[in-house]
Design a protein around this motif. Structure first.
Motif, PDB file in Angstrom:
ATOM      1  N   MET A   1     -18.272  61.169 -10.816  1.00  0.00           N
ATOM      2  CA  MET A   1     -18.692  60.338 -11.956  1.00  0.00           C
ATOM      3  C   MET A   1     -20.150  60.613 -12.296  1.00  0.00           C
ATOM      4  O   MET A   1     -21.009  60.603 -11.427  1.00  0.00           O
ATOM      5  CB  MET A   1     -18.531  58.859 -11.592  1.00  0.00           C
ATOM      6  CG  MET A   1     -18.946  57.951 -12.715  1.00  0.00           C
ATOM      7  SD  MET A   1     -19.092  56.231 -12.195  1.00  0.00           S
ATOM      8  CE  MET A   1     -20.584  56.273 -11.246  1.00  0.00           C
ATOM      9  N   ALA A   2     -20.419  60.874 -13.575  1.00  0.00           N
ATOM     10  CA  ALA A   2     -21.805  61.114 -13.983  1.00  0.00           C
ATOM     11  C   ALA A   2     -22.343  59.881 -14.700  1.00  0.00           C
ATOM     12  O   ALA A   2     -22.158  59.721 -15.906  1.00  0.00           O
ATOM     13  CB  ALA A   2     -21.856  62.334 -14.893  1.00  0.00           C
ATOM     14  N   LEU A   3     -22.975  58.987 -13.905  1.00  0.00           N
ATOM     15  CA  LEU A   3     -23.626  57.836 -14.532  1.00  0.00           C
ATOM     16  C   LEU A   3     -24.964  58.321 -15.079  1.00  0.00           C
ATOM     17  O   LEU A   3     -25.785  58.849 -14.334  1.00  0.00           O
ATOM     18  CB  LEU A   3     -23.830  56.719 -13.506  1.00  0.00           C
ATOM     19  CG  LEU A   3     -24.358  55.406 -14.081  1.00  0.00           C
ATOM     20  CD1 LEU A   3     -23.328  54.755 -14.997  1.00  0.00           C
ATOM     21  CD2 LEU A   3     -24.743  54.444 -12.964  1.00  0.00           C
ATOM     22  N   GLN A   4     -25.146  58.192 -16.382  1.00  0.00           N
ATOM     23  CA  GLN A   4     -26.360  58.720 -17.021  1.00  0.00           C
ATOM     24  C   GLN A   4     -27.069  57.638 -17.812  1.00  0.00           C
ATOM     25  O   GLN A   4     -26.462  56.642 -18.224  1.00  0.00           O
ATOM     26  CB  GLN A   4     -25.989  59.840 -18.007  1.00  0.00           C
ATOM     27  CG  GLN A   4     -25.426  61.092 -17.366  1.00  0.00           C
ATOM     28  CD  GLN A   4     -25.048  62.121 -18.420  1.00  0.00           C
ATOM     29  OE1 GLN A   4     -24.641  61.780 -19.528  1.00  0.00           O
ATOM     30  NE2 GLN A   4     -25.172  63.393 -18.051  1.00  0.00           N
ATOM     31  N   GLN A   5     -28.362  57.898 -18.075  1.00  0.00           N
ATOM     32  CA  GLN A   5     -29.144  57.081 -19.007  1.00  0.00           C
ATOM     33  C   GLN A   5     -29.641  57.997 -20.114  1.00  0.00           C
ATOM     34  O   GLN A   5     -29.960  59.166 -19.869  1.00  0.00           O
ATOM     35  CB  GLN A   5     -30.322  56.429 -18.294  1.00  0.00           C
ATOM     36  CG  GLN A   5     -29.876  55.404 -17.262  1.00  0.00           C
ATOM     37  CD  GLN A   5     -31.034  54.754 -16.537  1.00  0.00           C
ATOM     38  OE1 GLN A   5     -32.103  55.324 -16.431  1.00  0.00           O
ATOM     39  NE2 GLN A   5     -30.808  53.552 -16.024  1.00  0.00           N
ATOM     40  N   THR A   6     -29.732  57.472 -21.334  1.00  0.00           N
ATOM     41  CA  THR A   6     -30.153  58.278 -22.476  1.00  0.00           C
ATOM     42  C   THR A   6     -31.001  57.444 -23.429  1.00  0.00           C
ATOM     43  O   THR A   6     -30.842  56.218 -23.498  1.00  0.00           O
ATOM     44  CB  THR A   6     -28.912  58.881 -23.191  1.00  0.00           C
ATOM     45  OG1 THR A   6     -29.341  59.763 -24.219  1.00  0.00           O
ATOM     46  CG2 THR A   6     -28.022  57.812 -23.798  1.00  0.00           C
ATOM     47  N   LEU A   7     -31.908  58.110 -24.150  1.00  0.00           N
ATOM     48  CA  LEU A   7     -32.769  57.389 -25.093  1.00  0.00           C
ATOM     49  C   LEU A   7     -32.149  57.347 -26.488  1.00  0.00           C
ATOM     50  O   LEU A   7     -31.691  58.373 -27.007  1.00  0.00           O
ATOM     51  CB  LEU A   7     -34.149  58.062 -25.209  1.00  0.00           C
ATOM     52  CG  LEU A   7     -35.048  57.273 -26.159  1.00  0.00           C
ATOM     53  CD1 LEU A   7     -35.807  56.201 -25.411  1.00  0.00           C
ATOM     54  CD2 LEU A   7     -35.973  58.153 -26.954  1.00  0.00           C
ATOM     55  N   VAL A   8     -32.146  56.160 -27.082  1.00  0.00           N
ATOM     56  CA  VAL A   8     -31.696  55.981 -28.466  1.00  0.00           C
ATOM     57  C   VAL A   8     -32.833  55.343 -29.258  1.00  0.00           C
ATOM     58  O   VAL A   8     -33.496  54.427 -28.778  1.00  0.00           O
ATOM     59  CB  VAL A   8     -30.440  55.075 -28.523  1.00  0.00           C
ATOM     60  CG1 VAL A   8     -30.141  54.636 -29.959  1.00  0.00           C
ATOM     61  CG2 VAL A   8     -29.222  55.797 -27.948  1.00  0.00           C
ATOM     62  N   LEU A   9     -33.066  55.855 -30.470  1.00  0.00           N
ATOM     63  CA  LEU A   9     -34.018  55.225 -31.397  1.00  0.00           C
ATOM     64  C   LEU A   9     -33.285  54.869 -32.670  1.00  0.00           C
ATOM     65  O   LEU A   9     -32.561  55.710 -33.216  1.00  0.00           O
ATOM     66  CB  LEU A   9     -35.147  56.199 -31.780  1.00  0.00           C
ATOM     67  CG  LEU A   9     -35.958  56.833 -30.658  1.00  0.00           C
ATOM     68  CD1 LEU A   9     -36.932  57.864 -31.255  1.00  0.00           C
ATOM     69  CD2 LEU A   9     -36.724  55.771 -29.875  1.00  0.00           C
ATOM     70  N   VAL A  10     -33.470  53.633 -33.155  1.00  0.00           N
ATOM     71  CA  VAL A  10     -33.105  53.334 -34.542  1.00  0.00           C
ATOM     72  C   VAL A  10     -34.366  53.714 -35.323  1.00  0.00           C
ATOM     73  O   VAL A  10     -35.430  53.131 -35.127  1.00  0.00           O
ATOM     74  CB  VAL A  10     -32.734  51.852 -34.755  1.00  0.00           C
ATOM     75  CG1 VAL A  10     -32.295  51.633 -36.202  1.00  0.00           C
ATOM     76  CG2 VAL A  10     -31.629  51.436 -33.795  1.00  0.00           C
ATOM     77  N   LYS A  11     -34.262  54.767 -36.132  1.00  0.00           N
ATOM     78  CA  LYS A  11     -35.435  55.325 -36.819  1.00  0.00           C
ATOM     79  C   LYS A  11     -35.917  54.346 -37.904  1.00  0.00           C
ATOM     80  O   LYS A  11     -35.189  53.386 -38.251  1.00  0.00           O
ATOM     81  CB  LYS A  11     -35.066  56.686 -37.417  1.00  0.00           C
ATOM     82  CG  LYS A  11     -34.714  57.767 -36.378  1.00  0.00           C
ATOM     83  CD  LYS A  11     -34.371  59.067 -37.108  1.00  0.00           C
ATOM     84  CE  LYS A  11     -33.873  60.164 -36.225  1.00  0.00           C
ATOM     85  NZ  LYS A  11     -33.487  61.377 -36.996  1.00  0.00           N
ATOM     86  N   PRO A  12     -37.112  54.588 -38.484  1.00  0.00           N
ATOM     87  CA  PRO A  12     -37.666  53.628 -39.450  1.00  0.00           C
ATOM     88  C   PRO A  12     -36.733  53.272 -40.613  1.00  0.00           C
ATOM     89  O   PRO A  12     -36.725  52.121 -41.059  1.00  0.00           O
ATOM     90  CB  PRO A  12     -38.930  54.330 -39.943  1.00  0.00           C
ATOM     91  CG  PRO A  12     -39.369  55.125 -38.758  1.00  0.00           C
ATOM     92  CD  PRO A  12     -38.090  55.641 -38.151  1.00  0.00           C
ATOM     93  N   ASP A  13     -35.927  54.213 -41.093  1.00  0.00           N
ATOM     94  CA  ASP A  13     -34.983  53.881 -42.187  1.00  0.00           C
ATOM     95  C   ASP A  13     -33.932  52.893 -41.688  1.00  0.00           C
ATOM     96  O   ASP A  13     -33.547  51.958 -42.408  1.00  0.00           O
ATOM     97  CB  ASP A  13     -34.324  55.141 -42.779  1.00  0.00           C
ATOM     98  CG  ASP A  13     -33.618  56.005 -41.744  1.00  0.00           C
ATOM     99  OD1 ASP A  13     -34.111  56.084 -40.594  1.00  0.00           O
ATOM    100  OD2 ASP A  13     -32.581  56.606 -42.065  1.00  0.00           O
ATOM    101  N   GLY A  14     -33.483  53.058 -40.442  1.00  0.00           N
ATOM    102  CA  GLY A  14     -32.477  52.161 -39.868  1.00  0.00           C
ATOM    103  C   GLY A  14     -33.027  50.756 -39.651  1.00  0.00           C
ATOM    104  O   GLY A  14     -32.351  49.762 -39.951  1.00  0.00           O
ATOM    105  N   VAL A  15     -34.269  50.673 -39.163  1.00  0.00           N
ATOM    106  CA  VAL A  15     -34.888  49.357 -38.951  1.00  0.00           C
ATOM    107  C   VAL A  15     -35.106  48.680 -40.308  1.00  0.00           C
ATOM    108  O   VAL A  15     -34.762  47.504 -40.493  1.00  0.00           O
ATOM    109  CB  VAL A  15     -36.218  49.481 -38.167  1.00  0.00           C
ATOM    110  CG1 VAL A  15     -36.942  48.140 -38.109  1.00  0.00           C
ATOM    111  CG2 VAL A  15     -35.944  49.996 -36.751  1.00  0.00           C
ATOM    112  N   ALA A  16     -35.629  49.434 -41.283  1.00  0.00           N
ATOM    113  CA  ALA A  16     -35.913  48.862 -42.608  1.00  0.00           C
ATOM    114  C   ALA A  16     -34.625  48.402 -43.298  1.00  0.00           C
ATOM    115  O   ALA A  16     -34.650  47.455 -44.095  1.00  0.00           O
ATOM    116  CB  ALA A  16     -36.642  49.891 -43.474  1.00  0.00           C
ATOM    117  N   ARG A  17     -33.509  49.051 -42.980  1.00  0.00           N
ATOM    118  CA  ARG A  17     -32.229  48.656 -43.574  1.00  0.00           C
ATOM    119  C   ARG A  17     -31.526  47.552 -42.781  1.00  0.00           C
ATOM    120  O   ARG A  17     -30.409  47.148 -43.135  1.00  0.00           O
ATOM    121  CB  ARG A  17     -31.307  49.895 -43.672  1.00  0.00           C
ATOM    122  CG  ARG A  17     -31.796  50.931 -44.678  1.00  0.00           C
ATOM    123  CD  ARG A  17     -30.955  52.202 -44.641  1.00  0.00           C
ATOM    124  NE  ARG A  17     -29.560  51.931 -44.943  1.00  0.00           N
ATOM    125  CZ  ARG A  17     -28.562  52.827 -44.816  1.00  0.00           C
ATOM    126  NH1 ARG A  17     -28.834  54.051 -44.377  1.00  0.00           N
ATOM    127  NH2 ARG A  17     -27.322  52.505 -45.112  1.00  0.00           N
TER     128      ARG A  17
END
Ligand code: GDP
Ligand code: MG
Length: 164
Positions: free
Chosen positions: A1-17
């Motif tokens: 099993m590969a338990l992983q962590q990953t980075l996600v960003l809601v970019k400025p257009d996503g936050v503004a929307r």
């Protein structure tokens, strides 16, 4: 099993929307766990460390500069997502880079539609709402850039008994 962590960003257009909640929902409903979360206004230096020389090699200096302007143009929601094969699972939920090509059902395919040709003609990056680490090397670099160890939370989700 590969338990992983990953980075996600809601970019400025996503936050503004107002799409942060929608984005989070899609990871949570899949059983992926948020282990860190914050809203950040990033500066140029930070953006350059996120969009590194690797972007120049793949897309050229001009697109890298456009991306740095894009990422610093408003607040970003940053999070670390954990799960089995999280890097691949998250990228699948996100969809492919070019909004026009992104499949309906993916975040990019449900909330954006423009082509590379359109964005290139406007000299802007494709505003595709979300960033997710591409592989283990990027995930390691990006998580360390956006979060300190003490910002990560260790807890159990109630539905984990169905996973582990
Ligand atoms: P990602 O990992 O799917 O986000 O894609 P990349 O790492 O290759 O590119 C980073 C970001 O640059 C993308 O999310 C887009 O916002 C933008 N981008 C990538 N390729 C192009 C392109 O050909 N034209 C334009 N205008 N923007 C691009
Ligand atoms: Mg990328």
């Amino acid at each position: 099993m590969a338990l992983q962590q990953t980075l996600v960003l809601v970019k400025p257009d996503g936050v503004a929307r107002g799409l942060t909640g929608e984005v989070i929902k899609r990871f949570e409903q899949r059983g992926l766990k948020i282990v860190a979360l914050k809203l950040v206004q990033v500066n140029m230096d930070h953006a350059k460390q996120h969009y590194t020389e690797d972007i120049t090699e793949r897309h050229g200096e001009k697109i890298r500069n456009q991306l740095i302007d894009y990422l610093t143009g408003g607040p970003v929601t940053a999070m670390i997502i954990e799960g089995v094969d999280a890097i691949e699972n998250v990228r699948k939920i996100v969809g492919v880079t070019e909004s026009k090509s992104a499949a309906p059902g993916t975040i990019r395919g449900d909330f954006t539609h423009v082509s590379y040709a359109h964005a290139d003609s406007k000299e802007i990056p494709v505003r595709n709402v979300i960033h997710a680490s591409a592989d283990e090397k990027d995930a390691k670099h990006e998580m360390a850039l956006w979060f300190s160890i003490d910002e990560l939370c260790d807890y159990k989700r109630a539905d984990e008994s169905h996973v582990f």
